[in-house]
Design a protein around this motif. Structure first.
Motif, mmCIF file in Angstrom:
data_model
loop_
_atom_site.group_PDB
_atom_site.id
_atom_site.type_symbol
_atom_site.label_atom_id
_atom_site.label_comp_id
_atom_site.label_asym_id
_atom_site.label_seq_id
_atom_site.Cartn_x
_atom_site.Cartn_y
_atom_site.Cartn_z
ATOM 1 N N ALA A 1 0.824 -1.210 0.000
ATOM 2 C CA ALA A 1 0.000 0.000 0.000
ATOM 3 C C ALA A 1 0.855 1.256 0.000
ATOM 4 N N ALA A 2 0.415 2.258 -0.757
ATOM 5 C CA ALA A 2 1.117 3.537 -0.809
ATOM 6 C C ALA A 2 1.025 4.252 0.528
ATOM 7 N N ALA A 3 2.112 4.893 0.936
ATOM 8 C CA ALA A 3 2.187 5.555 2.242
ATOM 9 C C ALA A 3 1.237 6.735 2.331
ATOM 10 N N ALA B 1 -2.107 1.651 4.417
ATOM 11 C CA ALA B 1 -0.701 1.271 4.550
ATOM 12 C C ALA B 1 -0.294 1.136 6.018
ATOM 13 N N PHE B 2 -0.985 1.857 6.892
ATOM 14 C CA PHE B 2 -0.689 1.855 8.314
ATOM 15 C C PHE B 2 -1.103 0.550 8.996
ATOM 16 N N GLU B 3 -1.995 -0.208 8.357
ATOM 17 C CA GLU B 3 -2.589 -1.365 9.029
ATOM 18 C C GLU B 3 -1.599 -2.525 9.159
ATOM 19 N N VAL C 1 4.656 1.788 1.510
ATOM 20 C CA VAL C 1 5.702 2.212 0.584
ATOM 21 C C VAL C 1 5.639 3.715 0.368
ATOM 22 N N ALA C 2 6.660 4.413 0.812
ATOM 23 C CA ALA C 2 6.780 5.848 0.597
ATOM 24 C C ALA C 2 7.392 6.113 -0.779
ATOM 25 N N SER C 3 7.326 7.365 -1.213
ATOM 26 C CA SER C 3 7.744 7.735 -2.568
ATOM 27 C C SER C 3 9.098 8.439 -2.579
ATOM 28 N N THR C 4 9.904 8.074 -3.585
ATOM 29 C CA THR C 4 11.166 8.773 -3.838
ATOM 30 C C THR C 4 11.134 9.404 -5.219
ATOM 31 N N ASP C 5 11.987 10.417 -5.427
ATOM 32 C CA ASP C 5 12.095 11.047 -6.737
ATOM 33 C C ASP C 5 13.232 10.405 -7.530
ATOM 34 N N ARG C 6 13.506 10.934 -8.692
ATOM 35 C CA ARG C 6 14.509 10.307 -9.559
ATOM 36 C C ARG C 6 15.914 10.392 -8.983
ATOM 37 N N ASN C 7 16.125 11.246 -7.992
ATOM 38 C CA ASN C 7 17.417 11.344 -7.307
ATOM 39 C C ASN C 7 17.481 10.480 -6.058
ATOM 40 N N GLU C 8 16.443 9.663 -5.854
ATOM 41 C CA GLU C 8 16.317 8.762 -4.705
ATOM 42 C C GLU C 8 16.203 9.508 -3.387
ATOM 43 N N VAL D 1 8.950 0.574 3.386
ATOM 44 C CA VAL D 1 10.082 0.790 2.496
ATOM 45 C C VAL D 1 9.804 2.043 1.672
ATOM 46 N N SER D 2 10.714 2.373 0.772
ATOM 47 C CA SER D 2 10.517 3.481 -0.163
ATOM 48 C C SER D 2 10.770 2.981 -1.577
ATOM 49 N N ALA D 3 10.130 3.636 -2.547
ATOM 50 C CA ALA D 3 10.268 3.240 -3.948
ATOM 51 C C ALA D 3 9.928 4.432 -4.836
ATOM 52 N N PRO D 4 10.317 4.392 -6.113
ATOM 53 C CA PRO D 4 10.080 5.526 -7.005
ATOM 54 C C PRO D 4 8.614 5.915 -7.108
ATOM 55 N N GLY D 5 8.346 7.225 -6.947
ATOM 56 C CA GLY D 5 6.994 7.743 -7.071
ATOM 57 C C GLY D 5 6.925 9.071 -7.793
#
Length: 280
Positions: free
Chosen positions: A203-205, A217-219, A225-232, A249-253
Motif C-alpha cells: 500500500a502507498a504511504a 498502509a498503516f494497518e 511504501v513511501a515515494s522517492t524522486d529520480r534522485n532517490e 520501504v521506499s520506492a520511485p513515485g
C-alpha cells in the motif's frame, strides 16, 4: 476513503523483489528511456531470472482499460465493487464503472502499466513484472470509495487468485485513529484475511507529507511504501515510511512537479492524456 494520487511504483517494486535477479537487458518499448523508476528498482536485473510468469497482481484501484494495447495481453477478468445497484460485484474491473462513463478514473490503468505492461513489444512502456497477470478490481469512482468497498475488493482478490494486492490509495491523515480505536475495521480485517491466505498486501504511504503511513498502509500486515524522486530523495509530498510493525520501504513515485520526465511514465486509458500519465 480517498484515492492517493501518486506513489504508484510500490507494487512494481514488490513484484520485482518477489522474483529477484541480476544483469541487464534492453527493450523495444519507445518510452523505456523515460522510466527511471525501473532503473532504480533494477527491474532489468531481475528479468534474467524471472519476469513474473505465474504471478497474479490485483490492482485494487479505479479499474483498468481492457482495450489498452500495452495491457490487454496481461489482463484477467476482475471485479467492480463501486457504483453497484444491488448485487456486488457488478462488473469486471473496467475503469468505466456500471454507468459506462469515465469519471476521471485513469489511475488504475496507470498503475497496471507500471506493474505489467507488455514489454519489448514496440509499444509504450515496459512493466516491472511483464509476464505477470493483472487482476483489475475497481473500488474507486471519481477518485473516491468507501472502506467497505475497498475491503470487499481486497477479500475478492485474495479469493480469486491474487498473489499480491496493490493499494495505491489511502484515507486522509488522521484516519489511523479510526482503525486504532476500532471505529473502522473493514479494511484492517480484509488485509488480515488476505495475509492468512498467503497474499502480500502492498500500500502507498500517502501524499500528505506527514510523519506516518496513512491507512490502509498503516494497518498490520500491509507493506507501506513511501515515494522517492529520480534522485532517490524523499518526494516532497510523500508520507514518511513509519509504522509500528516496521513493514515499510521506499520506492520511485516521482517529484510531483511540472516536468513529465521527473514523474512516473505509464499507461492511461485510450483517448485520455495527462502530462504525468503518458499513454502507453
Amino acid at each position: 476513503m480517498r484515492r492517493i494520487l501518486g506513489s504508484v511504483l510500490p507494487l512494481a517494486l514488490a513484484a520485482a523483489l518477489l522474483h529477484g535477479g541480476s544483469a541487464q537487458a534492453a527493450t523495444s518499448d519507445p518510452l523505456r528511456d523515460l522510466q527511471w523508476g525501473l532503473d532504480q528498482v533494477r527491474a532489468e536485473h531481475a528479468w534474467t531470472t524471472t519476469k513474473g510468469a505465474g504471478a497474479v497482481v490485483a490492482v485494487v484501484d479505479t479499474g483498468v482499460d481492457f482495450a489498452h494495447p500495452d495491457l490487454k495481453g496481461n489482463l484477467l477478468q476482475g471485479a467492480t465493487f463501486t457504483g453497484c445497484q444491488g448485487q456486488s460485484p457488478c462488473g469486471n474491473g473496467d475503469y468505466r464503472g456500471p454507468d459506462g462513463e469515465n469519471n476521471g478514473d485513469e489511475h488504475g490503468t496507470h498503475v497496471a502499466g507500471i506493474v505489467a505492461a507488455v514489454t519489448d513489444n514496440g509499444i509504450g512502456v515496459a512493466g516491472v513484472a511483464p509476464d505477470a497477470k493483472i487482476l483489475p478490481v475497481k473500488v474507486l469512482e471519481d477518485g473516491s470509495g468507501s472502506f467497505e468497498e475497498i475491503a470487499a475488493g481486497i477479500r475478492w482478490s485474495a479469493d480469486n487468485g491474487a498473489d499480491v494486492i496493490n493499494l495505491s490509495l489511502g484515507a486522509l491523515p488522521g484516519a489511523q485513529a479510526l482503525t486504532l480505536t476500532g471505529l473502522e475495521s473493514a479494511v484492517t480485517e480484509a488485509i488480515a484475511y488476505a495475509n492468512s491466505k498467503g497474499v502480500s498486501v502492498i500500500a502507498a504511504a500517502g501524499n500528505s507529507a506527514t510523519a506516518l503511513c496513512n491507512t490502509p498502509a498503516f494497518e498490520p500486515g500491509a507493506v507501506c511504501v513511501a515515494s522517492t524522486d529520480r534522485n532517490e530523495a524523499k518526494s516532497w509530498f510523500s508520507e514518511l515510511p513509519n509504522k509500528a510493525d516496521l513493514k515499510a520501504v521506499s520506492a520511485p513515485g516521482g517529484a510531483g512537479l511540472l516536468s513529465c520526465e521527473d514523474d512516473i511514465v505509464s499507461t492511461v486509458p485510450l483517448g485520455t492524456r495527462e502530462c504525468r500519465l503518458l499513454p502507453g
